[in-house]
Design a protein around this motif. Structure first.
Motif, PDB file in Angstrom:
ATOM      1  N   GLN A 105       0.792  -1.219   0.000  1.00 29.55           N
ATOM      2  CA  GLN A 105       0.000   0.000   0.000  1.00 29.55           C
ATOM      3  C   GLN A 105       0.829   1.275   0.000  1.00 29.55           C
ATOM      4  O   GLN A 105       0.436   2.293  -0.586  1.00 29.55           O
ATOM      5  N   GLN A 284      -6.207   3.123   0.299  1.00 27.64           N
ATOM      6  CA  GLN A 284      -5.653   1.897  -0.252  1.00 27.64           C
ATOM      7  C   GLN A 284      -6.506   0.693   0.152  1.00 27.64           C
ATOM      8  O   GLN A 284      -7.308   0.753   1.075  1.00 27.64           O
ATOM      9  N   THR A 285      -6.329  -0.409  -0.570  1.00 30.72           N
ATOM     10  CA  THR A 285      -7.053  -1.640  -0.257  1.00 30.72           C
ATOM     11  C   THR A 285      -6.282  -2.447   0.781  1.00 30.72           C
ATOM     12  O   THR A 285      -5.124  -2.798   0.569  1.00 30.72           O
ATOM     13  N   TRP A 286      -6.945  -2.721   1.886  1.00 30.93           N
ATOM     14  CA  TRP A 286      -6.357  -3.505   2.954  1.00 30.93           C
ATOM     15  C   TRP A 286      -7.184  -4.769   3.157  1.00 30.93           C
ATOM     16  O   TRP A 286      -8.383  -4.795   2.884  1.00 30.93           O
ATOM     17  N   SER A 287      -6.565  -5.817   3.655  1.00 27.63           N
ATOM     18  CA  SER A 287      -7.257  -7.080   3.862  1.00 27.63           C
ATOM     19  C   SER A 287      -8.217  -6.988   5.036  1.00 27.63           C
ATOM     20  O   SER A 287      -8.060  -6.157   5.945  1.00 27.63           O
TER      21      SER A 287
END
Length: 310
Positions: A105, A284-287
């Protein structure tokens, strides 16, 4: 007193001599000496003592320099804030990353930040030790830290998402045939581990149920742990996002699934650059938390709290 005098005194304390301080500040040596003498006269105290190894701050000098550092830092942030209002953000942002958090990220967020503010300089380093993270933060050396959540996480910490943990094995390891690897099945095998006070090493001990697993080596960088595990030195437990390209085939998710919450800690008196970076990281893409997740007891002495620069 002036900020220039503060900066000169801080430079002398860091360099240990007027000559070295003048060279760093790119000014004439007499100018530095004059400013220090003037500062001491105005304060009515002696700030430095001459020793065989150079100039050393006195007890009063050390107390003064702590406040001088806070004043200089505040002035720099004020200038950065003013320039940010004119869309001319300059200066330096120091970011500490624990356990390889944000490896996927951070680059996108930093690229966007640099495009927006091309004169901004960003320093990013990986620091596995929670104790060192706290020390750096208390020194005011960090603007932003990405770290694991724990029982003493700051109340105003910013939760960004989760980091999945994976095990890295050597080519040909029999456990690579499985979709997931049960860590307890690896008990008795050597491990490439991190520093003893790192959160990730604590997670490993907790997952293995072993207070003293075989240690092949200890490292401080996740990329190093992955490469050494890939060369057969031992297994390694790392964050999935920190696995270098070309090594993904040697990683497996663990069972039960393990993940670590990622939080961002900002300095309380942080500037606009850190705030802008935090907002970009939020985008951002986070889990999501790994399922099924096994509740883990706090295993690391993380105690990083937002503190004033001192």
């Amino acid at each position: 007193m002036s900020l220039r005098q503060f900066e000169y005194a801080l430079a002398v304390a860091e360099e240990g001599s007027v000559t070295a301080a003048a060279e760093r500040l790119r000014v004439a040596q007499p100018s530095v000496s004059q400013q220090i003498r003037g500062l001491e006269r105005e304060l009515g105290v002696v700030l430095f003592t001459r020793t065989p190894t150079g100039l050393v701050p006195t007890a009063v000098g050390r107390a003064f320099l702590r406040e001088a550092q806070a004043a200089v830092s505040a002035a720099r942030r004020a200038r950065a804030t003013a320039r940010a209002g004119a869309e001319e953000l300059v200066g330096e942002v120091a970011v500490a990353v624990q356990m390889g958090f944000g490896t996927r990220q951070l680059p996108d967020a930093l690229r966007t930040l640099r495009r927006r503010y091309p004169r901004l300089e960003v320093t990013v380093f990986e620091e596995p030790s929670s104790a060192e993270l706290e020390r750096l933060c208390r020194r005011g050396a960090l603007g932003l830290a990405l770290m694991a959540a724990c029982e003493r996480s700051p109340a105003d910490a910013h939760h960004l998402g989760e980091e999945e943990l994976v095990v890295v094995l050597a080519p040909g390891h029999p456990q690579l045939a499985a979709d997931r690897v049960e860590l307890r099945a690896l008990r008795g095998e050597p491990w490439v581990r991190f520093d003893r006070d790192s959160a990730l090493d604590g997670v490993l001990l907790n997952a293995l149920g072993d207070s003293d697993p075989a240690t092949a080596a200890r490292v401080s960088q996740t990329a190093t742990a992955v490469r050494w595990a890939a060369h057969g030195l031992g297994a390694a437990l790392v964050t999935a996002s920190a696995v270098p390209p070309g090594h993904e085939h040697l990683t497996r998710p663990v069972s039960p699934a393990l993940s670590q919450p990622v939080i961002a800690v900002l300095r309380p008196d942080t500037g606009p650059a850190e705030t802008a970076l935090l907002q970009l990281l939020r985008q951002q893409t986070w889990s999501e938390p790994a399922e099924p997740a096994e509740p883990a007891e706090p295993v690391s002495p993380l105690s990083l709290t937002p503190v004033p620069v001192s």
